[in-house]
Every structure is written in structure tokens, then in C-alpha cells.
Motif scaffolding. Structure first.
Motif, PDB file in Angstrom:
ATOM      1  N   UNK A  14       0.834  -1.208   0.000  1.00 40.14           N
ATOM      2  CA  UNK A  14       0.000   0.000   0.000  1.00 40.14           C
ATOM      3  C   UNK A  14       0.871   1.261   0.000  1.00 40.14           C
ATOM      4  N   UNK A  15       2.022   1.163   0.640  1.00 37.56           N
ATOM      5  CA  UNK A  15       2.965   2.292   0.549  1.00 37.56           C
ATOM      6  C   UNK A  15       3.329   2.537  -0.914  1.00 37.56           C
ATOM      7  N   UNK A  16       3.538   1.452  -1.638  1.00 35.23           N
ATOM      8  CA  UNK A  16       3.863   1.558  -3.065  1.00 35.23           C
ATOM      9  C   UNK A  16       2.703   2.209  -3.834  1.00 35.23           C
ATOM     10  N   UNK A  17       1.480   1.828  -3.470  1.00 38.03           N
ATOM     11  CA  UNK A  17       0.308   2.447  -4.116  1.00 38.03           C
ATOM     12  C   UNK A  17       0.315   3.952  -3.902  1.00 38.03           C
ATOM     13  N   UNK A  18       0.602   4.353  -2.662  1.00 42.00           N
ATOM     14  CA  UNK A  18       0.588   5.784  -2.352  1.00 42.00           C
ATOM     15  C   UNK A  18       1.687   6.513  -3.120  1.00 42.00           C
ATOM     16  N   UNK A  19       2.849   5.895  -3.176  1.00 38.64           N
ATOM     17  CA  UNK A  19       3.973   6.538  -3.873  1.00 38.64           C
ATOM     18  C   UNK A  19       3.642   6.716  -5.354  1.00 38.64           C
ATOM     19  N   UNK A  20       3.048   5.686  -5.953  1.00 39.25           N
ATOM     20  CA  UNK A  20       2.650   5.819  -7.364  1.00 39.25           C
ATOM     21  C   UNK A  20       1.581   6.902  -7.516  1.00 39.25           C
ATOM     22  N   UNK A  21       0.651   6.932  -6.559  1.00 41.51           N
ATOM     23  CA  UNK A  21      -0.420   7.943  -6.634  1.00 41.51           C
ATOM     24  C   UNK A  21       0.166   9.354  -6.534  1.00 41.51           C
ATOM     25  N   UNK A  22       1.237   9.469  -5.766  1.00 34.44           N
ATOM     26  CA  UNK A  22       1.889  10.779  -5.605  1.00 34.44           C
ATOM     27  C   UNK A  22       2.713  11.146  -6.836  1.00 34.44           C
ATOM     28  N   UNK A  23       2.889  10.166  -7.711  1.00 31.45           N
ATOM     29  CA  UNK A  23       3.708  10.407  -8.897  1.00 31.45           C
ATOM     30  C   UNK A  23       5.195  10.410  -8.592  1.00 31.45           C
ATOM     31  N   UNK A  24       5.548   9.853  -7.446  1.00 26.75           N
ATOM     32  CA  UNK A  24       6.967   9.829  -7.050  1.00 26.75           C
ATOM     33  C   UNK A  24       7.621   8.534  -7.532  1.00 26.75           C
ATOM     34  N   UNK A  25       8.939   8.514  -7.495  1.00 22.42           N
ATOM     35  CA  UNK A  25       9.681   7.303  -7.844  1.00 22.42           C
ATOM     36  C   UNK A  25       9.684   6.380  -6.623  1.00 22.42           C
ATOM     37  N   UNK A  26       9.338   5.098  -6.806  1.00 20.32           N
ATOM     38  CA  UNK A  26       9.217   4.184  -5.664  1.00 20.32           C
ATOM     39  C   UNK A  26      10.491   4.093  -4.826  1.00 20.32           C
ATOM     40  N   UNK A  27      11.632   4.144  -5.485  1.00 14.94           N
ATOM     41  CA  UNK A  27      12.884   4.045  -4.725  1.00 14.94           C
ATOM     42  C   UNK A  27      13.198   5.370  -4.033  1.00 14.94           C
ATOM     43  N   UNK A  28      13.139   6.448  -4.817  1.00 18.10           N
ATOM     44  CA  UNK A  28      13.501   7.754  -4.247  1.00 18.10           C
ATOM     45  C   UNK A  28      12.598   8.145  -3.086  1.00 18.10           C
ATOM     46  N   UNK A  29      11.302   7.873  -3.217  1.00 19.03           N
ATOM     47  CA  UNK A  29      10.385   8.288  -2.156  1.00 19.03           C
ATOM     48  C   UNK A  29      10.594   7.452  -0.888  1.00 19.03           C
ATOM     49  N   UNK A  30      10.875   6.162  -1.054  1.00 18.15           N
ATOM     50  CA  UNK A  30      11.173   5.350   0.138  1.00 18.15           C
ATOM     51  C   UNK A  30      12.425   5.889   0.833  1.00 18.15           C
ATOM     52  N   UNK A  31      13.434   6.191   0.038  1.00 12.81           N
ATOM     53  CA  UNK A  31      14.682   6.701   0.634  1.00 12.81           C
ATOM     54  C   UNK A  31      14.428   8.054   1.306  1.00 12.81           C
ATOM     55  N   UNK A  32      13.635   8.888   0.664  1.00 13.46           N
ATOM     56  CA  UNK A  32      13.353  10.210   1.236  1.00 13.46           C
ATOM     57  C   UNK A  32      12.588  10.066   2.551  1.00 13.46           C
ATOM     58  N   UNK A  33      11.650   9.113   2.595  1.00 12.00           N
ATOM     59  CA  UNK A  33      10.834   8.941   3.800  1.00 12.00           C
ATOM     60  C   UNK A  33      11.594   8.265   4.936  1.00 12.00           C
ATOM     61  N   UNK A  34      12.655   7.571   4.613  1.00 17.24           N
ATOM     62  CA  UNK A  34      13.324   6.735   5.620  1.00 17.24           C
ATOM     63  C   UNK A  34      14.242   7.585   6.499  1.00 17.24           C
ATOM     64  N   UNK A  35      13.991   7.560   7.808  1.00 22.17           N
ATOM     65  CA  UNK A  35      14.799   8.383   8.726  1.00 22.17           C
ATOM     66  C   UNK A  35      15.945   7.601   9.363  1.00 22.17           C
ATOM     67  N   UNK A  36      15.999   6.292   9.133  1.00 29.94           N
ATOM     68  CA  UNK A  36      16.941   5.420   9.844  1.00 29.94           C
ATOM     69  C   UNK A  36      18.114   5.115   8.908  1.00 29.94           C
ATOM     70  N   UNK A  37      19.292   5.585   9.272  1.00 32.05           N
ATOM     71  CA  UNK A  37      20.435   5.531   8.353  1.00 32.05           C
ATOM     72  C   UNK A  37      20.751   4.119   7.839  1.00 32.05           C
ATOM     73  N   UNK A  38      20.821   3.087   8.700  1.00 35.40           N
ATOM     74  CA  UNK A  38      21.122   1.741   8.162  1.00 35.40           C
ATOM     75  C   UNK A  38      20.058   1.269   7.170  1.00 35.40           C
ATOM     76  N   UNK A  39      18.808   1.628   7.434  1.00 39.71           N
ATOM     77  CA  UNK A  39      17.740   1.232   6.511  1.00 39.71           C
ATOM     78  C   UNK A  39      17.887   1.964   5.183  1.00 39.71           C
ATOM     79  N   UNK A  40      18.236   3.241   5.257  1.00 37.08           N
ATOM     80  CA  UNK A  40      18.445   4.008   4.028  1.00 37.08           C
ATOM     81  C   UNK A  40      19.589   3.389   3.220  1.00 37.08           C
TER      82      UNK A  40
END
Ligand code: FES
Ligand code: FES
Lengths: 152, 747
Positions: free
Chosen positions: B558-584
Motif C-alpha cells: 500500500x505504501x507503493x500504491x501511495x507513492x505511485x499515486x503521488x507520482x513519485x519514484x518508488x525508490x527515491x520516495x522510500x529513501x526520502x521517507x526513511x529516517x533510519x540511516x542503516x535502513x536508508x
């Protein structure tokens, strides 16, 4: 009933419709071939009859008309078959329960087709299930074994 | 539990004293991350009771109490011990040891608290340390939760180093040479003149030496085994057919058995007619067992045949009989009184929805899934002269002992459990049902060892599956970004179902209902995750990666659905949203590995998914082709952060296996119930991935933190969502239900 397994002749007193797998495991104590499904869907029970891979769970012992080879007869810890050596080198096994069947299937493939293509490998090996998901290593090990065998 | 515990301790002492010249070393100095006075009190008693190194006249045996069901637990435990003890790899012998609370798993309970792995604050750390103490008190000797490595990483190296110090001291006493001038090599103490004294020779003297309470560990730069490719100790046996699994165990005079119990799990047996079975060839005895009937014969196949011939009148299932009725229960659980937890509630989702023009909504479903390890459940049991011996594989040796004691009425000191390796488990052997049955059968033929084997059909239809789950998700996007995400997950509780069977209860909410969803490190401005506990349906259990196995799909898709709906890139938006350095970093790693953003060509698509589970941030990219005959999975890239990769070969194998597991079940597996019974009975209708479908899987282990983690499970949760996201990218079809083959074909 006469049965030759790994070069040894046995005289078995069992009903002819007993699956070869259970004659091997419970009558002869040969436990390398494994029980996984009993309906030829997983390949854990694979052995050779005259060098050809068969599902021993689905072959009746009374119908066996050749020499049976199990994983124990393919090679031994001191003298591994090229396929076993490749499996060892690639550390294919996780739980390992499917692997005696995988190895017997691969040995039979290479016997028949010493230089299999990727598609040949897919075709020959897809009847052998691996719940642990070691398929990438199985592919690599088959290729290593093929290369080794073609070197002679 | 405590009675079993104290008896298990005594049993061990007898066991070790019986070995002539034997000496056992334990953990004498074990530093807690947060020190607790309770552990100080226990340390003294434990010293003699946590043995990991056993030396006798024939050599050194390393005790590896975490069960090996294919994940390589024995080898990694041995490597940790041998690294410090200084043994040659080819001399290593391992033994799982007896069940004992001394082998408690300090990390398996540590993550059972409502703090995400990313929370390293004071309260979270203390809760985890408390989990360690709870485990210690309860003697939780459990293998699971990807916890073998985190639990053992320091404990076993300390045990090895302690034993080495004692052996050096023994050599000093024997030779009169100063300890400081001695060294060790491959199982011997080396004197200054090069003379070697083997550990076996030194054992009798070492036995009388008080071990040091503090030892120094080798710096990483001096590691000889850890961090380098190892040859797993079980490899040779597994390629030559000489490895002995539980199902291969043989005893003189042994007979063979199987059981059939009500496939409506927990239902009664109203009656049965076993006339045909009793007179069948090779049948020795037909025995009623709890919930069904056992057949004892002189061959497993004959037992199978006879059991098949029994006619049963099964009682009804104690749960709704079919899927429609069960989905109804799940669907109506999104209610106030079934609310189980809301540990994630950032910003104000309700306000965000009110002020939004458009609110996206979706419903997701995932099915029950069987564990179906390739080796079906089995046990060899002998009851003779008041002594019960059990050979089987189990992830819960102490609970298994307690179960055997309950069934047999024997004291635990007369029960001997010999843990075997197994052909997979994936959580199935966290249950003791099959062990109880085998003990019942052994009681029926006292003095004769029995080997009980389940048919595949019995195994598939008597699993405690992963639960069915539903998610209801809503979200808002704004200015090209994800602005609000509200995820509700309804699931039956695995923890209360499972703990109930072990006579334990679950206080508070079940983290498994939301694991892999509530604890994800994304800074979405308005972000809420709520767990709803569905009333008990089919009894359920832990399935490789537990709650995260399904929630990874629900949360990330569903996160992917939202990212597509926002017109964002699935990878870039996940990285932008991620606050945890090891996860990024793991997201950035898979982006680089997969060359994210380049053009894949026509009919191709790629999807990314991320799940942090068991403390391991894991990102996966799946590439697919939409062929005329269906979806072909071309390639998978995985990056996972584990702090330290202890064996790069096994690491890669485990990660690849987890990906195959996750993809295979997502493609085509489900367990459905009709008339109270599972409809899938064997691998013809529960197939998983086959070799021809297996993509190339490229793996990268990141080692950028000091948080040492296990890798048996974390690659599972992101696999299914990465595949579904890739299918969307390639076809425009958003599939919100597993298995995916209900909606699309695979080739
Ligand atoms: S046991 Fe024979 S194919 Fe599965
Ligand atoms: S290695 Fe476990 S089933 Fe193949």
C-alpha cells in the motif's frame, strides 16, 4: 524377490506393490533416499535404475527390472562422485533433505547429456522440490559438475 | 516448568560425570548490555551448568544447543566456540547437548516488547535486557526468531576463551612453565620448545581448575574462522546421503507407525472402524491416540496403507467451517473492542483525511500457509523399564520434555531427548503435537522402539499454519509525496494460539499482528498502524519470519500504491521517507545493484520493497517480464544489514532461500478450509517455487553497524511485496491478494 542395490544382491520378501522407496528404507535400511510426498511431486526419493533417475516412491518394487543405485552407491565421503564434489564445493545444502534426490537427478542428467544448456537443466531439475530454496546453488553446481566431467 | 528445569539440570550433571576424564566448561563471565542484579545472583550456579565445551580422552566436543534445521546453526555455533578455543576445523565435533534451561536463549524474548528495533533508547534497551532475564528464568531454550547468532555471538566466544584459559593454566601446572609463555594451536597447548600437549591430555587436570571470571576476546583482525567462508560441518553428510535425520534413526527391533487424527483440527473422534486395518498385511497393532488412531506395523508404507483403510466419523471443527465464514470473522474484527494495539500513531491521520480532496483506500488479503518442511513430522520413541528415549528434531527441547512427561507420567529424569537434525522446519517444530503422539504409540508397545512418520497428507492437513490476515488501508498524497498512511491489520493471534498449546499465556497485545508494519522507519507526517485481534479460528503458529511474513506485503504494497499515486519514484520516495540511516543504506544499495532507473525495455517492470524485521533492515528489488504466457521473474537484488556477516557463503544461501520461500508462496500457495478441513493435501496443490522459475538472486550483506543479527528470516518479508510491486510496474495491475496466481499466471 531379487533386488540389486549399489552392487549388492538382496532377497526381499515383500508384496510386489510396495514402493521401492519403502523397501529400500525400511526393509534394507538404506536411508539416503528420502520420503517427501509419496506421489512423485518432490523428488526427494530419487534413485537410479540402470543409471536413469526414477522416483522410488512411485515405482513398485516388483516392477524394478535393473540395478538400483542410491546416493550411497553414487559415491562415498572418501570418494565422491563429480556431482557430489560439485555440491560440496558450492555448499548447496541447507537442510539437505532434498539433496540426495537433487544429486541423483543431476547425475542422471549429466550421464545422458554431458553438456546441458540452462534450459536442459531447468527441464531436468524442476521436478525436484527444495523447500529451503537452494536452486541458485543447484544450477551452479550442475554446471561445475558438467565442466568437471567433460574434462574427464 | 521449574520442576522440569531442575531435573534437566541434574540429568546433565549425571551425563557429563559419566564420561571418564571428561571436563565441561561453561560461561563464567557474561556481561549483560544492561547489568541486572538478578544475573549476578545466578552467575555462580550457572557456572557449572552452562557447558558448551566438553573434552574427554577422545577429543573436544562443542555443545551447540540451538537446533539445526538447515539454517547452519550448528556450524556457526561451533565457529564462535572454536575461534576462541583454537581448534582445527576438521577436528570439530558438535553435539546438541541435553535439554537444559542453562541453554536459554536471551535474545528470543528480547524483541517481544513494543519497541521497534530502531529504538535504542534507555527504556527499549532495558526492556530487551529484561527479556533476557525472563528467558533465563524460564529456561527458554528455543531456536527461532533469527536469534541464534545475536544470542551466541558473545556468549559462545566467551565460553571458548574461558575454556582456553583453563587449558593454558592446566598446562602451566603440569609442566611448571609460566602460563604467559604458552600458546595454543589447533586443539593443543604449545610449550616454548614447540612441544604440543593436546587438550585431551590436559583435561583431567583442567577439570580441577577454577575458571577465570573475566576473559579477553580476540580482536576481529585476528579472526580465523568468523567472517570468512566456512565449510559447513554438515555438508559432507548431506551430499553423500550419510547425514542421519530424525526420520532415518533406526533401533534394533524397531517397528514403524503412523497416525491419522481429525483434520478438523482439535475436533473429536466420534467413532472409527479399523477392521480392515487390523487385518492388513504387516500390521501389529491399531492404537487409539489423542484425536485419532495410530497404526503400528513392520514397515512405514504398510502402516500408511492400513491407516488409509480406517473409516472415521470425525467430529466438527471448533472453528468456522469454510473460508467465507472465516473471512467474515476477520472482516468484522476491525472494531473498537477487537483493537489489540496502536503503537504507531504519528501526526494526525484523521485530520489529514478530513482536509484531503482524495483519500485512497484499499483492502488486502493474505491466506493461511503451511510450513511443509520436506521431512514430514516424525519421532523415534522407546519406553523401556521406566525410561523414555526420544529421537526427534525440535526447536523447543524443554517444552518437548515437559510434553513427554505429561503424556507418559514419567519424571523428567527418566526422559531422554536426543535432538536430531531435520529436513527443514520453518517454525513447524516449535510444536510438540507429533512428539506427544509418538510417546502414546510407544506406550502401547512397551519395550519396543517405534518410529512414527506422518504421511505428507497428514503433515499438510495437520499443520498449525500462518494465519490468514486482512488489511484495510487509507492514505493521502500531497505535492508529490506521501502525506498520510493509516493501516489497520486484522489477524488471529499467533502468540496466544501457540503459547496456549505450551500451557503459557500471553499478557498484553500480540506484536506479531503488526510486526513488519508498525515498526518501519518511515517519517510519514501522519502515520498510524493498528492491530485488531481476530477471535481464534484455525490454530495458528509461527511461520518463517512470523508476523512480518504477511505484514511486509500488506504494509509495503500500500505504501507503493501511495507513492505511485503521488507520482513519485518508488525508490527515491522510500529513501526520502526513511529516517533510519542503516535502513536508508540498504535501499541505496539495492538501487545501485539493480541500476534502478535505467530502462528495462518493453514488457518489463521492477518493484522495490523494504521490511525491517528481526532487527535487520532488508531491501529487495524484483525484475519481471510480462510474457504472453504470464509473469517471468528475471532477477532479484537483496541488501541486508546484519552488523557482521559471520559466514558469507551461508549468509548468501540463507538470503536466497528466504527470497525463494517468499516468492514461491506469494506466487502459488495457500491453505484453504472447507468443511473444517484443509483442501490442500500434498505438493501438487501447494507447490512453491520450482527451479525453472527461480531468478538469479544477487545478495549484499552490509556491515555498517555493531548490531549483530541473524539472517534466517529477514529476507522473506520484502520478497512478496517486491514481486507484486514489479507486476504493477510491468502490467499496471495492482494485485491485493495472495497468492498472486489467483489473478495472474507465472511462467
Ligand atoms: S517422495 Fe517420491 S517424489 Fe516425493
Ligand atoms: S535443502 Fe532443504 S529442502 Fe532442499
Amino acid at each position: 524377490m531379487k533386488l540389486t542395490v549399489n552392487g549388492n544382491a538382496h532377497d526381499l520378501d515383500v508384496e510386489p506393490d510396495m514402493p521401492l522407496l519403502w523397501a529400500l528404507r525400511d526393509e534394507l535400511g538404506i536411508t539416503g533416499p528420502k520420503y517427501g510426498c509419496g506421489i512423485a511431486m518432490c523428488g526427494a526419493c530419487t534413485v537410479h535404475i540402470d543409471g536413469v533417475a526414477v522416483r522410488s516412491c512411485s515405482v513398485q518394487v516388483g516392477d524394478v527390472d535393473g540395478d538400483v543405485t542410491t546416493i550411497e552407491g553414487l559415491g562415498t565421503p572418501d570418494a565422491m562422485h563429480a556431482v557430489q564434489a560439485a555440491w560440496f564445493e558450492h555448499q548447496v545444502a541447507q537442510c539437505g533433505y532434498c539433496q540426495s534426490g537433487q544429486i541423483m537427478q543431476a547425475a542422471s542428467l549429466l550421464e545422458e547429456n554431458p553438456a546441458p544448456t540452462d534450459e536442459d537443466i531447468d527441464d531436468a531439475m524442476s521436478g525436484n522440490l527444495c523447500r529451503c530454496g537452494t536452486y541458485p546453488r543447484i544450477r551452479a553446481a550442475v554446471k561445475t559438475a558438467a565442466a568437471k566431467l567433460s574434462e574427464g | 516448568m521449574s520442576r522440569i528445569g531442575s531435573i534437566a539440570r541434574r540429568t546433565f550433571l549425571i551425563g557429563s560425570a559419566a564420561i571418564a576424564g571428561g571436563v565441561a566448561f561453561g560461561v563464567y563471565a557474561y556481561k549483560q548490555p544492561v547489568r541486572n542484579p538478578l544475573t549476578d545472583d545466578l552467575a555462580e550456579g550457572e557456572a557449572a551448568l552452562t557447558p558448551y565445551v566438553h573434552i574427554d580422552q577422545t577429543g573436544v566436543t562443542l555443545i551447540t544447543p540451538r537446533t539445526d534445521f538447515g539454517q547452519g546453526a550448528y556450524s556457526v555455533q561451533a565457529a564462535l566456540l572454536a575461534e576462541e578455543l583454537d581448534l582445527a576445523w576438521e577436528d570439530i565435533r558438535v553435539d546438541p547437548g541435553p535439554p537444559s534451561p542453562a541453554y536459554y536463549n536471551g535474545k528470543v524474548a528480547a524483541e517481544g516488547f513494543p519497541f521497534p528495533a530502531t529504538d535504542t533508547g534507555f527504556v527499549a534497551k532495558n526492556a530487551r535486557a529484561f527479556g533476557d532475564v525472563v528467558s533465563k528464568f524460564m529456561g527458554l531454550q528455543i531456536t527461532g526468531g533469527s536469534s541464534t547468532v545475536p544470542d551466541a555471538f558473545e556468549k559462545l566466544r566467551v565460553a571458548g576463551a574461558t575454556a582456553r584459559q583453563v587449558l593454558l593454566e592446566a598446562a602451566a601446572q603440569v609442566t611448571g612453565i609460566a602460563k604467559e609463555t604458552l600458546s595454543t594451536k589447533d586443539g593443543s597447548v604449545v610449550l616454548p620448545d614447540g612441544t604440543m600437549l593436546s587438550y585431551s591430555e590436559l583435561a583431567p587436570v583442567a577439570a580441577g581448575i577454577q575458571p577465570p571470571r573475566e576473559v579477553a576476546l580476540k580482536p576481529e583482525s585476528e579472526w580465523r574462522y568468523l567472517g570468512k567462508p566456512m565449510t559447513r560441518l554438515d555438508t559432507l553428510g548431506k551430499v553423500t546421503g550419510t547425514a542421519q535425520y530424525g526420520i532415518d534413526m533406526t533401533m534394533p527391533g524397531m517397528v514403524y507407525a503412523t497416525v491419522r487424527t481429525n483434520p478438523r483440527l482439535g475436533g473429536d473422534v466420534n467413532g472409527f472402524d479399523a477392521t480392515a486395518a487390523e487385518t492388513a498385511n504387516g500390521v501389529l497393532k491399531v492404537v487409539p491416540v489423542t484425536g485419532g488412531v495410530g497404526v503400528i506395523a513392520n514397515n512405514t508404507w504398510r502402516a500408511f496403507q492400513a491407516a488409509e483403510a480406517i473409516e472415521f466419523d470425525w467430529g466438527p471443527a471448533p472453528y468456522p467451517a469454510d473460508m467465507e465464514a472465516m473471512w467474515e470473522k476477520v472482516g468484522t474484527s476491525f472494531s473498537k473492542d477487537r483493537k489489540d494495539s496502536r503503537f504507531k500513531n504519528d501526526g494526525d491521520v484523521e485530520a489529514a483525511f478530513e482536509s484531503a480532496d482524495t483519500v485512497l483506500e484499499a483492502e488486502y488479503r493474505i491466506p493461511y500457509l503451511a510450513h511443509a518442511p520436506l521431512e514430514p513430522m516424525n519421532a523415534v520413541v522407546q519406553l523401556k523399564d521406566g525410561r523414555l528415549d526420544i529421537w526427534t528434531s525440535t526447536q523447543i527441547p524443554i517444552f518437548a520434555m515437559a510434553a513427554a512427561a505429561e503424556v507418559s507420567g514419567l519424571d523428567a529424569e527418566n526422559i531422554h531427548l536426543h535432538v536430531q537434525i531435520s529436513g527443514g522446519s520453518f517454525g513447524r517444530r516449535l510444536e510438540d503435537d507429533f512428539i506427544r503422539q509418538a510417546v502414546e504409540l510407544a506406550q502401547a508397545v512397551e519395550g519396543v522402539p517405534i518410529k512414527m512418520t506422518w504421511s505428507r497428507e497428514e503433515d499438510m492437513t495437520h499443520d498449525f499454519p500462518r494465519p490468514m490476515q486482512m488489511a484495510r488501508a487509507r492514505g493521502v498524497v500531497k505535492d508529490g509525496h506521501v502525506e498520510a498512511y493509516d493501516l489497520g491489520i486484522a489477524a488471529p493471534s499467533v502468540a496466544s494460539s501457540q503459547m496456549g498449546r505450551l500451557n503459557q499465556s500471553l499478557p498484553g497485545p500480540d506484536i506479531a499482528i503488526i510486526a513488519g508494519a508498525w515498526d518501519q522507519p518511515f517519517a510519514i507526517p501522519n502515520y498510524r498502524v493498528t492491530g485488531y485481534r481476530v477471535p481464534p479460528l484455525v490454530p495458528v503458529s509461527s511461520w518463517r519470519s512470523v508476523g512480518a511474513s504477511g505484514n511486509g506485503f500488506l504494509h509495503d504494497c500500500f505504501l507503493d500504491e501511495l507513492i505511485h499515486a503521488a507520482g513519485a519514484d518508488p525508490m527515491e520516495e522510500r529513501i526520502r521517507l526513511c529516517w533510519h540511516a542503516p535502513s536508508r543504506r540498504v535501499l541505496e544499495a539495492v538501487a545501485e545493484m539493480s541500476n534502478w532507473g535505467n530502462d528495462l525495455g518493453p514488457d518489463r517492470g521492477r518493484g522495490v520493497a523494504f521490511t525491517l524485521s528481526f532487527g535487520v533492515p532488508t531491501a529487495e528489488v524484483v525484475e519481471v517480464t510480462n510474457t504472453p504466457d504470464g509473469i517471468r521473474i528475471n532477477k532479484v537484488y537483496v541488501a541486508a544489514e546484519v552488523g557482521k556477516v559471520l559466514d558469507p557463503v551461508n549468509f548468501e544461501n540463507q538470503v536466497q532461500g528466504g527470497v525463494v520461500w517468499g516468492l514461491g508462496h506469494a506466487m502459488n500457495c495457500e491453505l484453504t478450509y472447507d468443511d473444517g478441513m484443509p483442501e490442500q493435501t500434498n505438493f501438487h496443490d501447494f507447490e512453491g517455487m520450482r527451479l525453472y522459475q527461480c531468478p538469479e538472486i544477487e545478495v549484499r550483506g552490509l556491515e555498517t553497524t555493531d548490531d549483530i543479527r541473524g539472517i534466517g528470516e529477514p529476507s522473506v518479508p520484502p520478497a512478496a511485496p517486491a514481486l507484486a510491486n514489479a507486476i504493477f510496474a510491468a502490467t499496471g495491475q495492482r494485485i491485493r491478494e495472495l497468492p498472486l496466481n489467483k489473478h495472474i499466471d507465472f511462467v
